[in-house]
Design an enzyme around this catalytic site. Structure first.
Site, PDB file in Angstrom:
ATOM      1  N   ARG A  68       0.848  -1.192   0.000  1.00  0.00           N
ATOM      2  CA  ARG A  68       0.000   0.000   0.000  1.00  0.00           C
ATOM      3  C   ARG A  68       0.888   1.247   0.000  1.00  0.00           C
ATOM      4  O   ARG A  68       0.948   1.992   0.965  1.00  0.00           O
ATOM      5  CB  ARG A  68      -0.914  -0.033   1.222  1.00  0.00           C
ATOM      6  CG  ARG A  68      -1.995   1.040   1.252  1.00  0.00           C
ATOM      7  CD  ARG A  68      -2.939   0.791   2.400  1.00  0.00           C
ATOM      8  NE  ARG A  68      -2.223   0.581   3.655  1.00  0.00           N
ATOM      9  CZ  ARG A  68      -2.788   0.170   4.783  1.00  0.00           C
ATOM     10  NH1 ARG A  68      -4.077  -0.089   4.801  1.00  0.00           N
ATOM     11  NH2 ARG A  68      -2.074   0.007   5.875  1.00  0.00           N
ATOM     12  N   LYS A 175       6.259 -18.345   9.332  1.00  0.00           N
ATOM     13  CA  LYS A 175       5.695 -18.665  10.636  1.00  0.00           C
ATOM     14  C   LYS A 175       5.185 -17.369  11.279  1.00  0.00           C
ATOM     15  O   LYS A 175       5.626 -16.288  10.881  1.00  0.00           O
ATOM     16  CB  LYS A 175       6.730 -19.354  11.519  1.00  0.00           C
ATOM     17  CG  LYS A 175       7.850 -18.436  12.036  1.00  0.00           C
ATOM     18  CD  LYS A 175       8.728 -19.192  12.999  1.00  0.00           C
ATOM     19  CE  LYS A 175       9.762 -18.312  13.620  1.00  0.00           C
ATOM     20  NZ  LYS A 175       9.255 -17.319  14.564  1.00  0.00           N
ATOM     21  N   HIS A 205      13.306 -20.745   8.541  1.00  0.00           N
ATOM     22  CA  HIS A 205      14.617 -20.346   8.034  1.00  0.00           C
ATOM     23  C   HIS A 205      15.755 -21.120   8.697  1.00  0.00           C
ATOM     24  O   HIS A 205      16.842 -21.235   8.134  1.00  0.00           O
ATOM     25  CB  HIS A 205      14.833 -18.842   8.199  1.00  0.00           C
ATOM     26  CG  HIS A 205      14.975 -18.382   9.611  1.00  0.00           C
ATOM     27  ND1 HIS A 205      13.896 -18.039  10.391  1.00  0.00           N
ATOM     28  CD2 HIS A 205      16.072 -18.207  10.382  1.00  0.00           C
ATOM     29  CE1 HIS A 205      14.323 -17.668  11.584  1.00  0.00           C
ATOM     30  NE2 HIS A 205      15.639 -17.764  11.608  1.00  0.00           N
ATOM     31  N   LYS A 209      19.833 -23.276   7.204  1.00  0.00           N
ATOM     32  CA  LYS A 209      21.200 -23.031   7.654  1.00  0.00           C
ATOM     33  C   LYS A 209      22.076 -24.244   7.345  1.00  0.00           C
ATOM     34  O   LYS A 209      21.674 -25.390   7.516  1.00  0.00           O
ATOM     35  CB  LYS A 209      21.212 -22.716   9.154  1.00  0.00           C
ATOM     36  CG  LYS A 209      20.557 -21.380   9.501  1.00  0.00           C
ATOM     37  CD  LYS A 209      20.632 -21.104  10.985  1.00  0.00           C
ATOM     38  CE  LYS A 209      19.979 -19.771  11.328  1.00  0.00           C
ATOM     39  NZ  LYS A 209      20.742 -18.626  10.804  1.00  0.00           N
ATOM     40  N   GLU A 243      19.110 -15.870  22.726  1.00  0.00           N
ATOM     41  CA  GLU A 243      19.317 -14.546  22.147  1.00  0.00           C
ATOM     42  C   GLU A 243      19.744 -13.593  23.255  1.00  0.00           C
ATOM     43  O   GLU A 243      19.280 -13.708  24.392  1.00  0.00           O
ATOM     44  CB  GLU A 243      18.041 -14.034  21.493  1.00  0.00           C
ATOM     45  CG  GLU A 243      17.566 -14.875  20.314  1.00  0.00           C
ATOM     46  CD  GLU A 243      16.299 -14.305  19.694  1.00  0.00           C
ATOM     47  OE1 GLU A 243      16.402 -13.545  18.722  1.00  0.00           O
ATOM     48  OE2 GLU A 243      15.206 -14.621  20.199  1.00  0.00           O
ATOM     49  N   ASP A 262       6.943 -19.008  19.485  1.00  0.00           N
ATOM     50  CA  ASP A 262       7.802 -18.337  18.506  1.00  0.00           C
ATOM     51  C   ASP A 262       8.959 -19.219  18.067  1.00  0.00           C
ATOM     52  O   ASP A 262       9.398 -19.130  16.922  1.00  0.00           O
ATOM     53  CB  ASP A 262       8.332 -17.032  19.111  1.00  0.00           C
ATOM     54  CG  ASP A 262       9.007 -16.140  18.081  1.00  0.00           C
ATOM     55  OD1 ASP A 262       8.497 -16.059  16.942  1.00  0.00           O
ATOM     56  OD2 ASP A 262      10.032 -15.511  18.412  1.00  0.00           O
ATOM     57  N   HIS A 267      11.210 -24.078  15.152  1.00  0.00           N
ATOM     58  CA  HIS A 267      12.655 -24.289  15.024  1.00  0.00           C
ATOM     59  C   HIS A 267      13.144 -25.496  15.829  1.00  0.00           C
ATOM     60  O   HIS A 267      13.798 -26.397  15.299  1.00  0.00           O
ATOM     61  CB  HIS A 267      13.429 -23.060  15.491  1.00  0.00           C
ATOM     62  CG  HIS A 267      13.109 -21.806  14.746  1.00  0.00           C
ATOM     63  ND1 HIS A 267      12.727 -21.808  13.426  1.00  0.00           N
ATOM     64  CD2 HIS A 267      13.129 -20.496  15.115  1.00  0.00           C
ATOM     65  CE1 HIS A 267      12.515 -20.568  13.029  1.00  0.00           C
ATOM     66  NE2 HIS A 267      12.753 -19.764  14.034  1.00  0.00           N
ATOM     67  N   LYS A 365      15.166 -14.839  25.493  1.00  0.00           N
ATOM     68  CA  LYS A 365      15.727 -13.535  25.141  1.00  0.00           C
ATOM     69  C   LYS A 365      16.455 -12.959  26.354  1.00  0.00           C
ATOM     70  O   LYS A 365      16.177 -13.323  27.483  1.00  0.00           O
ATOM     71  CB  LYS A 365      14.631 -12.592  24.661  1.00  0.00           C
ATOM     72  CG  LYS A 365      13.971 -13.043  23.368  1.00  0.00           C
ATOM     73  CD  LYS A 365      12.980 -12.018  22.854  1.00  0.00           C
ATOM     74  CE  LYS A 365      12.383 -12.474  21.524  1.00  0.00           C
ATOM     75  NZ  LYS A 365      13.388 -12.581  20.447  1.00  0.00           N
TER      76      LYS A 365
END
Length: 513
Positions: A68, A175, A205, A209, A243, A262, A267, A365
């Site tokens: 848009r 995802k 993804h 790898k 992370e 998540d 994964h 995290k």
């Protein structure tokens, strides 16, 4: 003697630079919905350029952005160029860009705009004639899942999902694949009503790898490890994705999703399947998916869930030398939220090979550092002919597959310390991709986008895998929903104390990557 037919699939372990069977895409057009988003700019656009720079895209390739924005084709081409210059892996070359940019187009509109989809259809028709894309069209839905029904219905209404003649039409989905088992089934049914399953590519993804793919090579190309890969010798398996960053600007997206949905649902369960699967008949997509489905069908939560899982939210602390705020002080995040930023679960795979071996999955995290690894931790030797002073601090043997950031494999074992006495200490034997190979590893999205255009779904989870993963995770989420708020852990540490207690109940500890 009749000559054997050439296989219609290719070995996913083969070097993509192997010129004996080049993996070069045929004529095709890629439409990206959500092209103004962060994923498209940081990952997809650079990956497309890098494929072109490596000679893996044909001259008859086209890229169409749909968003848009009041852009002309040239405006969008400039956006793509800026993203490529900022993020490409293989170095910017003007001649490659000139060739790629000839096939870049933009269509302005909203997902509800019938006229915009008519313009998109006409653009693809024109590209088929002008660029020779031959009616081969892939649609990348880099958009929120709530927008899927609208876009899919538009593709069905206009006939853009229907191949003609020998052409193909494919859809790529990012995802999350639903937020629980029921929603995943609804999403799969929706997508399946427009595209057949063999034309649906669900992007994970991590499966693109190089190190993840090397799990298959490590296991099935080396007789060294196969006899040890079972409950006879393996004590437990730890799969970690840590992370060191917080939510940043993703608070609105992340609240209500959490670390388990998540990361674990996709994964980490996919990594578990690759570690635990039996040797496939071949590396064809069907045979690989069959073995992964067997593993996921056999995977169970270790009960009771409350004692074999942990969750937490990061509080204030230090990340390196910098002070950082806690989750509830992040902009846009509700202080009353029970969404977890750390999740750990214990699973078992009910097969002859893995009976009695716990698989520990954790993600979080604001942890100690950024790392993703798979640790196969072996049982202790049944007898050590050393006294305590000779083997102080001697741990368990471990084979560690590092997925990121420094891809490679480490083998930990006991070795004698040089000297006149007998002292045994843990040492590491290390293999590094960067040190062993002169060719740099392609980014995951390069491999996955190329596989989409080649029609090779080996590295993409099918609908049954997605639903089985939710079937594993849903009981954990239900248990957590009934047990109040997550524990808080200090930023820069390795998670809440409940995660350590979860391991301590069985006499084990988490690895410190």
């Amino acid at each position: 003697m009749a000559r054997a037919e050439k296989p219609t699939w290719s070995n996913p372990l083969r070097d993509p630079h192997d010129t004996r069977l080049p993996r070069i895409a045929g004529p095709s057009a890629l439409v990206i919905f959500g092209v103004t988003g962060d994923l498209a700019r940081r990952k997809l656009m650079p990956a497309i350029y890098d494929l072109a720079n490596r000679g893996l895209l044909p001259p008859s390739f086209a890229l169409i952005g749909f968003a848009r924005r009041d852009w002309e084709h040239e405006d969008f081409a400039q956006v793509v160029r800026e993203a490529v210059e900022a993020g490409c892996r293989t170095g910017f070359r003007q001649e490659v860009w000139d060739r790629l940019s000839e096939g870049i187009r933009f269509v302005a509109g909203t997902f509800e705009d019938d006229d915009a989809f008519a313009r998109l259809q006409q653009t693809l028709t024109d590209l088929d004639a002008e660029r020779g894309t031959d009616g081969n069209h892939a649609y990348y839905l880099s958009i929120p899942p709530k927008a899927f029904p609208t876009v899919l219905s538009q593709l069905r209404r206009t006939g853009m999902a229907d191949p003609t003649g020998s052409s193909w039409r494919r859809v790529v989905i990012e995802k999350p694949f639903g937020h629980d088992l029921e929603s995943a089934r609804e999403l799969n049914a929706l997508v399946g009503s427009v595209f057949p399953e063999e034309s649906v590519f669900r992007i994970d993804h991590y499966l693109g790898k190089e190190t993840v793919q090397n799990i298959l090579a490590l296991r099935f190309a080396n007789q060294l490890f196969d006899p040890l890969w079972s409950s006879h010798y393996v004590d437990h398996v730890q799969i970690t994705m840590a992370e060191d960053i917080g939510l940043g600007g993703r608070a609105g997206y992340y609240d209500g999703i959490g670390a388990a949905r998540d990361v674990i649902q996709n994964h980490l369960l996919q990594l578990l399947a690759l570690v635990a699967m039996e040797e496939p008949v071949s590396f064809s997509p069907r045979h690989l998916q069959t073995e992964k489905i067997k593993v996921l069908s056999s995977t169970r939560n270790i009960m009771p869930i409350a004692e074999n899982s942990a969750r937490g939210q990061y509080g204030p602390g230090w990340q390196g030398s910098e002070p950082v705020v806690g989750l509830k002080d992040e902009e846009g995040f509700s202080p009353d939220s029970t969404t977890e930023t750390f999740a750990a679960i214990a699973l078992e795979v009910d097969t002859r090979r893995w009976a009695g071996v716990p698989f520990y999955l954790r993600t979080g995290k604001r942890l100690g550092r950024r790392v993703t690894e798979i640790a196969i931790v072996f049982k202790r030797a049944p007898h050590l002919p050393f006294d305590d002073t000779m083997t102080e601090e001697l741990g368990q043997n471990a084979l560690v597959i590092r997925v990121q950031p420094d891809e490679g494999v480490t083998l930990r074992f006991g070795s004698k310390v040089p000297g006149s006495g007998m002292e045994v200490r843990d040492v590491n034997m290390d293999f590094s991709y960067g040190g062993a190979f002169t060719v740099s590893s392609p980014e995951a999205y390069e491999r996955l986008l190329l596989d989409v255009m080649l029609g090779e779904p080996s590295l993409f989870p099918v609908d049954e895998e997605v639903e089985l993963s939710w079937q594993i995770l849903d009981p954990v989420l239900e248990d957590w929903a009934a047990s109040g708020a997550p524990d808080e852990y200090e930023s820069g540490t390795w998670g809440p104390t409940s995660a350590d207690e979860m391991m301590a109940r069985t006499g084990r500890v988490w690895r410190r990557p």
